[in-house]
Enzyme design. Structure first.
Site, PDB file in Angstrom:
ATOM      1  N   GLY A  22      47.002  39.550  44.025  1.00 27.86           N
ATOM      2  CA  GLY A  22      46.356  39.773  42.727  1.00 27.86           C
ATOM      3  C   GLY A  22      46.935  41.001  42.025  1.00 27.86           C
ATOM      4  N   ARG A  83      51.342  33.944  44.311  1.00 26.80           N
ATOM      5  CA  ARG A  83      51.079  33.661  45.718  1.00 26.80           C
ATOM      6  C   ARG A  83      52.133  32.645  46.136  1.00 26.80           C
ATOM      7  NH1 ARG A  83      45.778  35.345  44.053  1.00 26.80           N
ATOM      8  NH2 ARG A  83      45.290  37.054  45.433  1.00 26.80           N
ATOM      9  N   ASP A 114      46.508  43.021  51.900  1.00 30.73           N
ATOM     10  CA  ASP A 114      46.738  42.680  53.310  1.00 30.73           C
ATOM     11  C   ASP A 114      47.682  41.498  53.497  1.00 30.73           C
ATOM     12  OD1 ASP A 114      45.225  44.623  54.423  1.00 30.73           O
ATOM     13  OD2 ASP A 114      43.520  43.336  54.947  1.00 30.73           O
ATOM     14  N   THR A 136      45.390  46.662  45.186  1.00 23.77           N
ATOM     15  CA  THR A 136      44.311  45.687  45.010  1.00 23.77           C
ATOM     16  C   THR A 136      43.097  46.393  44.406  1.00 23.77           C
ATOM     17  OG1 THR A 136      42.640  44.353  46.149  1.00 23.77           O
ATOM     18  CG2 THR A 136      43.735  45.974  47.486  1.00 23.77           C
ATOM     19  N   ASP A 138      40.160  45.586  44.917  1.00 24.82           N
ATOM     20  CA  ASP A 138      38.999  45.410  45.801  1.00 24.82           C
ATOM     21  C   ASP A 138      38.783  46.535  46.818  1.00 24.82           C
ATOM     22  OD1 ASP A 138      38.293  43.027  44.615  1.00 24.82           O
ATOM     23  OD2 ASP A 138      39.514  41.812  45.977  1.00 24.82           O
ATOM     24  N   ASP A 140      39.914  46.730  49.637  1.00 22.21           N
ATOM     25  CA  ASP A 140      39.643  46.142  50.958  1.00 22.21           C
ATOM     26  C   ASP A 140      40.857  46.198  51.883  1.00 22.21           C
ATOM     27  OD1 ASP A 140      41.075  44.363  49.446  1.00 22.21           O
ATOM     28  OD2 ASP A 140      40.000  42.588  50.135  1.00 22.21           O
ATOM     29  N   ARG A 182      35.184  39.154  46.414  1.00 17.49           N
ATOM     30  CA  ARG A 182      34.690  37.989  47.150  1.00 17.49           C
ATOM     31  C   ARG A 182      34.330  38.347  48.593  1.00 17.49           C
ATOM     32  NH1 ARG A 182      34.702  32.961  45.731  1.00 17.49           N
ATOM     33  NH2 ARG A 182      36.050  33.359  43.950  1.00 17.49           N
TER      34      ARG A 182
HETATM   35  P1  ADP Z   1      46.983  39.993  48.891  1.00 12.89           P
HETATM   36  O1  ADP Z   1      48.325  40.584  49.159  1.00 12.89           O
HETATM   37  O2  ADP Z   1      46.354  40.524  47.649  1.00 12.89           O
HETATM   38  O3  ADP Z   1      46.105  40.065  50.124  1.00 12.89           O
HETATM   39  P2  ADP Z   1      47.435  37.173  49.424  1.00 12.89           P
HETATM   40  O4  ADP Z   1      46.624  37.191  50.663  1.00 12.89           O
HETATM   41  O5  ADP Z   1      47.300  36.030  48.510  1.00 12.89           O
HETATM   42  O6  ADP Z   1      47.196  38.455  48.527  1.00 12.89           O
HETATM   43  O7  ADP Z   1      48.976  37.309  49.862  1.00 12.89           O
HETATM   44  C1  ADP Z   1      49.992  37.347  48.900  1.00 12.89           C
HETATM   45  C2  ADP Z   1      51.202  36.608  49.423  1.00 12.89           C
HETATM   46  O8  ADP Z   1      51.697  37.254  50.605  1.00 12.89           O
HETATM   47  C3  ADP Z   1      50.979  35.172  49.840  1.00 12.89           C
HETATM   48  O9  ADP Z   1      50.978  34.257  48.796  1.00 12.89           O
HETATM   49  C4  ADP Z   1      52.161  34.930  50.742  1.00 12.89           C
HETATM   50  O10 ADP Z   1      53.333  34.679  49.987  1.00 12.89           O
HETATM   51  C5  ADP Z   1      52.323  36.283  51.451  1.00 12.89           C
HETATM   52  N1  ADP Z   1      51.654  36.218  52.763  1.00 12.89           N
HETATM   53  C6  ADP Z   1      50.325  36.239  53.021  1.00 12.89           C
HETATM   54  N2  ADP Z   1      50.081  36.098  54.346  1.00 12.89           N
HETATM   55  C7  ADP Z   1      51.280  35.973  54.935  1.00 12.89           C
HETATM   56  C8  ADP Z   1      51.723  35.796  56.292  1.00 12.89           C
HETATM   57  N3  ADP Z   1      50.840  35.702  57.306  1.00 12.89           N
HETATM   58  N4  ADP Z   1      53.047  35.702  56.506  1.00 12.89           N
HETATM   59  C9  ADP Z   1      53.928  35.784  55.506  1.00 12.89           C
HETATM   60  N5  ADP Z   1      53.588  35.964  54.222  1.00 12.89           N
HETATM   61  C10 ADP Z   1      52.290  36.043  53.920  1.00 12.89           C
END
Ligand code: ADP
Length: 330
Positions: A22, A83, A114, A136, A138, A140, A182
């Site tokens: 995000g 994403r 994360d 982020t 959040d 979090d 969330r």
């Molecule tokens: P945030 O970084 O805000 O937590 P997301 O959880 O949507 O957002 O993660 C962002 C992007 O990071 C995902 O769309 C994906 O491309 C990558 N990503 C997330 N988890 C993994 C993972 N376990 N291994 C590799 N890439 C990941």
């Protein structure tokens, strides 16, 4: 600044920066700091557009000091974010690392949450040095007490809630205001305390006891309160139907306001600009030193870096003390 561990793996000449997950206000300040600090350190810098998806699509641009002109005060991210499901697969990560090598990229700074850190960790396993920066709204991310965008988001939400509170008082209404978060109640907790909310529904604390909320509204009305403000974190039920049920049970006109994406946009606050700049520059510095698989954090008044694995394993909880204060000082 105390850098805990890290080893000089290889000589770093070119790095790239991307934003992922995000968007958050202050990401541009971080990008700007990465670019300018890395150039000052003698490195070349590239920008990867639209997160890991942009990496796989080879949306890679050259960046210089001028590329980040006039961005420090702008919300969103000039690199775009996305994403990318393919990056969850080993094949996708492998291809991402190969693309980095093809473009001469020795290290990548990932600004995100994360999930984005897991992507950075996976890239590091394939020989690309990586450093994460917490981005982020959040808050979090367990390893850090500050994340880019949180300060702006809570101030934006607080101002909006103040406005709803004014009209709620004038009309003697009950208001259910839904804020983002969330899975994390930090925005709700901070805004709840800052606006004097009567009830705070946080994912970490919510007991699904709607009757308790209804009783609280009735008791407060008896005490002469002219409004009742409920701050509801995004993950908890459906604010509009909750408002309808409260109105039916109490006979008090009740409205739901969902703040939504307005909390994600806007010009970053001074704090977000300064902390994001510091973290972006810190990330460029440790990547220049040859460190990898690290995340930049702010803890106990200091900017530090942690191993990604250790950072992801940390736990963070809402402060019971602050939650208790919020409930007693309504
Ligand atoms: P945030 O970084 O805000 O937590 P997301 O959880 O949507 O957002 O993660 C962002 C992007 O990071 C995902 O769309 C994906 O491309 C990558 N990503 C997330 N988890 C993994 C993972 N376990 N291994 C590799 N890439 C990941």
């Amino acid at each position: 600044m105390a850098a805990k561990t890290g080893k000089a793996k290889k000589s770093i000449e070119t790095i790239a920066v991307l934003t992922s997950g995000g968007d958050a206000p202050g990401m541009n300040a971080a990008i700007r700091a990465v670019v300018r600090r890395a150039i000052a350190n003698g490195l070349k810098v590239k920008g990867i557009k639209k997160g890991y998806q942009g990496l796989l699509d080879e949306e890679i641009i050259e960046m210089d000091n001028h590329s980040v002109s006039d961005t420090i005060g702008r919300g969103g991210t000039i690199l775009g974010t996305a994403r990318c499901l393919e990056f969850h697969e080993e094949e996708g990560v492998k291809r991402g690392a190969e693309i980095c090598k093809k473009h001469g990229i020795d290290g990548v700074i990932v600004i995100g949450g994360d999930g984005s850190y897991r992507g950075a960790q996976a890239l590091a396993r394939h020989g690309i040095n990586t450093v994460g920066v917490p981005g982020t709204i959040d808050l979090d991310i367990s390893c850090t007490e500050y994340t880019i965008g949180f300060d702006t988001a809570i101030n934006t939400a607080m101002e909006a809630i103040d406005k709803v509170r004014d009209t709620s008082t004038s009309h003697e209404r009950c208001s259910v205001i839904e804020v983002m978060g969330r899975h994390a109640g930090y925005i709700a907790l901070w805004c709840g305390i800052a606006t004097g909310a009567d009830d705070l529904l946080l994912p970490e604390k919510y007991d699904y006891d709607e009757q308790r909320i209804i009783n609280n509204i009735i008791d407060n009305r008896k005490l002469g309160k002219t409004h009742h403000l409920i701050i509801n974190a995004e993950g908890i039920g459906h604010s509009t139907s909750m408002a309808r049920r409260i109105e039916a049970a109490t006979g008090i006109e009740t409205r739901a306001t969902i703040l939504g994406y307005l909390q994600r946009g806007g010009n970053p606050t001074c704090k977000d600009r300064v902390y994001a700049t510091t973290m972006g520059a810190y990330a460029a510095d440790i990547l220049t030193e040859g460190k990898s698989n690290r995340v930049v954090c702010y803890r106990n008044g200091e900017f530090i870096d942690d191993d990604i694995e250790e950072a992801l394993a940390m736990q963070k909880t809402i402060s019971d003390y602050q939650y208790e204060i919020a409930k007693t000082i309504q």
